[in-house]
Design a protein around this motif. Structure first.
Motif, PDB file in Angstrom:
ATOM      1  N   GLN A  13      54.193  79.288  12.848  1.00  0.00           N
ATOM      2  CA  GLN A  13      55.423  78.701  13.366  1.00  0.00           C
ATOM      3  C   GLN A  13      56.559  79.722  13.361  1.00  0.00           C
ATOM      4  N   ARG A  14      56.632  80.497  12.283  1.00  0.00           N
ATOM      5  CA  ARG A  14      57.701  81.492  12.166  1.00  0.00           C
ATOM      6  C   ARG A  14      57.568  82.533  13.281  1.00  0.00           C
ATOM      7  N   LYS A  15      56.364  82.993  13.553  1.00  0.00           N
ATOM      8  CA  LYS A  15      56.164  84.022  14.567  1.00  0.00           C
ATOM      9  C   LYS A  15      56.428  83.493  15.968  1.00  0.00           C
ATOM     10  N   VAL A  16      56.062  82.248  16.208  1.00  0.00           N
ATOM     11  CA  VAL A  16      56.332  81.649  17.508  1.00  0.00           C
ATOM     12  C   VAL A  16      57.824  81.654  17.794  1.00  0.00           C
ATOM     13  N   LEU A  17      58.624  81.419  16.755  1.00  0.00           N
ATOM     14  CA  LEU A  17      60.069  81.365  16.899  1.00  0.00           C
ATOM     15  C   LEU A  17      60.728  82.739  16.827  1.00  0.00           C
ATOM     16  N   GLY A  18      59.939  83.772  16.527  1.00  0.00           N
ATOM     17  CA  GLY A  18      60.478  85.126  16.446  1.00  0.00           C
ATOM     18  C   GLY A  18      61.365  85.351  15.243  1.00  0.00           C
ATOM     19  N   ILE A  19      61.068  84.672  14.137  1.00  0.00           N
ATOM     20  CA  ILE A  19      61.855  84.793  12.910  1.00  0.00           C
ATOM     21  C   ILE A  19      61.117  85.680  11.914  1.00  0.00           C
ATOM     22  N   GLN A  23      64.624  86.695   7.457  1.00  0.00           N
ATOM     23  CA  GLN A  23      65.539  85.746   8.084  1.00  0.00           C
ATOM     24  C   GLN A  23      65.276  84.324   7.598  1.00  0.00           C
ATOM     25  N   LEU A  24      64.006  83.968   7.539  1.00  0.00           N
ATOM     26  CA  LEU A  24      63.662  82.621   7.071  1.00  0.00           C
ATOM     27  C   LEU A  24      64.081  82.443   5.623  1.00  0.00           C
ATOM     28  N   ALA A  25      63.845  83.470   4.810  1.00  0.00           N
ATOM     29  CA  ALA A  25      64.222  83.407   3.397  1.00  0.00           C
ATOM     30  C   ALA A  25      65.736  83.223   3.237  1.00  0.00           C
ATOM     31  N   ASP A  26      66.527  83.967   4.012  1.00  0.00           N
ATOM     32  CA  ASP A  26      67.987  83.856   3.945  1.00  0.00           C
ATOM     33  C   ASP A  26      68.451  82.457   4.318  1.00  0.00           C
ATOM     34  N   VAL A  47      59.103  71.149  -3.095  1.00  0.00           N
ATOM     35  CA  VAL A  47      59.182  69.944  -2.275  1.00  0.00           C
ATOM     36  C   VAL A  47      60.600  69.697  -1.762  1.00  0.00           C
ATOM     37  N   THR A  48      61.593  70.130  -2.516  1.00  0.00           N
ATOM     38  CA  THR A  48      62.989  69.915  -2.096  1.00  0.00           C
ATOM     39  C   THR A  48      63.378  70.811  -0.917  1.00  0.00           C
ATOM     40  N   LEU A  49      62.585  71.861  -0.698  1.00  0.00           N
ATOM     41  CA  LEU A  49      62.884  72.793   0.393  1.00  0.00           C
ATOM     42  C   LEU A  49      62.175  72.419   1.695  1.00  0.00           C
ATOM     43  N   LEU A  50      61.203  71.523   1.601  1.00  0.00           N
ATOM     44  CA  LEU A  50      60.378  71.224   2.765  1.00  0.00           C
ATOM     45  C   LEU A  50      61.160  70.678   3.965  1.00  0.00           C
ATOM     46  N   PRO A  51      62.111  69.749   3.768  1.00  0.00           N
ATOM     47  CA  PRO A  51      62.850  69.257   4.945  1.00  0.00           C
ATOM     48  C   PRO A  51      63.593  70.369   5.685  1.00  0.00           C
ATOM     49  N   LEU A  52      64.250  71.270   4.930  1.00  0.00           N
ATOM     50  CA  LEU A  52      64.963  72.377   5.556  1.00  0.00           C
ATOM     51  C   LEU A  52      63.984  73.333   6.216  1.00  0.00           C
ATOM     52  N   LEU A  53      62.874  73.633   5.545  1.00  0.00           N
ATOM     53  CA  LEU A  53      61.864  74.531   6.100  1.00  0.00           C
ATOM     54  C   LEU A  53      61.319  73.965   7.414  1.00  0.00           C
ATOM     55  N   ALA A  54      61.026  72.670   7.415  1.00  0.00           N
ATOM     56  CA  ALA A  54      60.491  72.040   8.620  1.00  0.00           C
ATOM     57  C   ALA A  54      61.493  72.128   9.769  1.00  0.00           C
ATOM     58  N   ARG A  55      62.767  71.887   9.476  1.00  0.00           N
ATOM     59  CA  ARG A  55      63.788  71.936  10.525  1.00  0.00           C
ATOM     60  C   ARG A  55      63.919  73.344  11.088  1.00  0.00           C
ATOM     61  N   LEU A  56      63.896  74.346  10.223  1.00  0.00           N
ATOM     62  CA  LEU A  56      64.026  75.734  10.668  1.00  0.00           C
ATOM     63  C   LEU A  56      62.829  76.183  11.502  1.00  0.00           C
ATOM     64  N   LEU A  57      61.670  75.608  11.210  1.00  0.00           N
ATOM     65  CA  LEU A  57      60.452  75.982  11.930  1.00  0.00           C
ATOM     66  C   LEU A  57      60.193  75.094  13.142  1.00  0.00           C
ATOM     67  N   GLY A  58      61.067  74.144  13.383  1.00  0.00           N
ATOM     68  CA  GLY A  58      60.900  73.277  14.542  1.00  0.00           C
ATOM     69  C   GLY A  58      59.730  72.339  14.426  1.00  0.00           C
ATOM     70  N   THR A  59      59.456  71.874  13.202  1.00  0.00           N
ATOM     71  CA  THR A  59      58.323  70.987  12.989  1.00  0.00           C
ATOM     72  C   THR A  59      58.728  69.892  12.002  1.00  0.00           C
ATOM     73  N   THR A  60      57.755  69.244  11.382  1.00  0.00           N
ATOM     74  CA  THR A  60      58.033  68.174  10.426  1.00  0.00           C
ATOM     75  C   THR A  60      57.374  68.481   9.096  1.00  0.00           C
TER      76      THR A  60
END
Length: 223
Positions: A13-19, A23-26, A47-60
């Motif tokens: 997902q990260r590579k598809v988005l070119g991140i 950048q993702l870590a920041d 688990v507390t990071l999953l919602p933000l991670l999903a949003r940044l990766l364009g997924t759920t």
């Protein structure tokens, strides 16, 4: 749960988005090493990071976690069929989901009946994948349906395979929408083989004066 699958999914997902990992870590507020460990399958994100991670990766969150569940049962063909009912739904998919859709689509037994409707929605990479599948499986009879939607590089690839496979009947069907370079490839082929004038005559209306002159010289030499 196989966390290596989750890591692979995050990475894809990260590579598809070119991140980049940094950048993702920041954006999440973790170290690049943490992201690297997730992608290598050494650790799971908190688990507390999953919602933000999903949003940044364009997924759920569900999609991220399901990648680590080998027991998850998905009817991919059914999903494809549902989307084919309304191709506008295809536009709502993210890049990775579109890849999965196309992979599922070409596995359908009767996928060719949907091509007219689908082609306008596909991007270059998906058209390339579809064309390569058609050429690999030698489903040449359906090429006329998609040729209009292909770019010049794809058409050149297609013409090259058709000539190699000696499917001039298909080339004759698509010759009206080929450009000069692609028609030159057909002329090159006629110059390299022994063929009858009747076969060449079927193509002549679509060749320019220079191409016709080349074929005339060839036929004169053979007389």
């Amino acid at each position: 749960m196989d966390i290596s699958n989750i890591g692979d999914y995050i990475k894809a997902q990260r590579k598809v988005l070119g991140i980049t990992q940094s950048q993702l870590a920041d954006d999440i507020g973790v170290s690049p090493q943490a992201v690297s460990k997730w992608e290598r399958g050494e650790n799971l994100p908190d688990v507390t990071l999953l919602p933000l991670l999903a949003r940044l990766l364009g997924t759920t969150v569900e999609s991220i976690l399901n990648r680590g569940d080998p027991q998850q049962k998905e009817n991919k063909e059914l999903d494809v069929a549902n989307i084919l009912e309304n191709m506008q739904d295809f536009l709502k998919l993210n890049a990775l989901q579109k890849d999965g859709f196309v992979d599922g689509f070409i596995k359908m037994v009767d996928y060719d009946i949907y091509l007219d409707e689908m082609m306008p929605y596909l991007g270059t990479s998906h058209k390339t994948k579809l064309l390569e599948h058609i050429l690999k499986t030698r489903s040449f009879d359906i090429l006329e349906t998609i040729t209009f939607h292909l770019n010049n590089d794809m058409k050149e690839q297609m013409v090259g395979v058709l000539i190699k496979e000696e499917r001039l009947d298909i080339v004759e069907d698509i010759i009206p929408i080929l450009n000069r370079k692609q028609r030159d490839a057909v002329v090159d082929h006629f110059e390299s083989i022994d063929t009858d004038i009747e076969t060449i005559e079927n193509f002549l209306p679509f060749f320019d004066k220079r191409q016709v002159a080349r074929l005339a010289r060839k036929m004169n030499k053979e007389v």
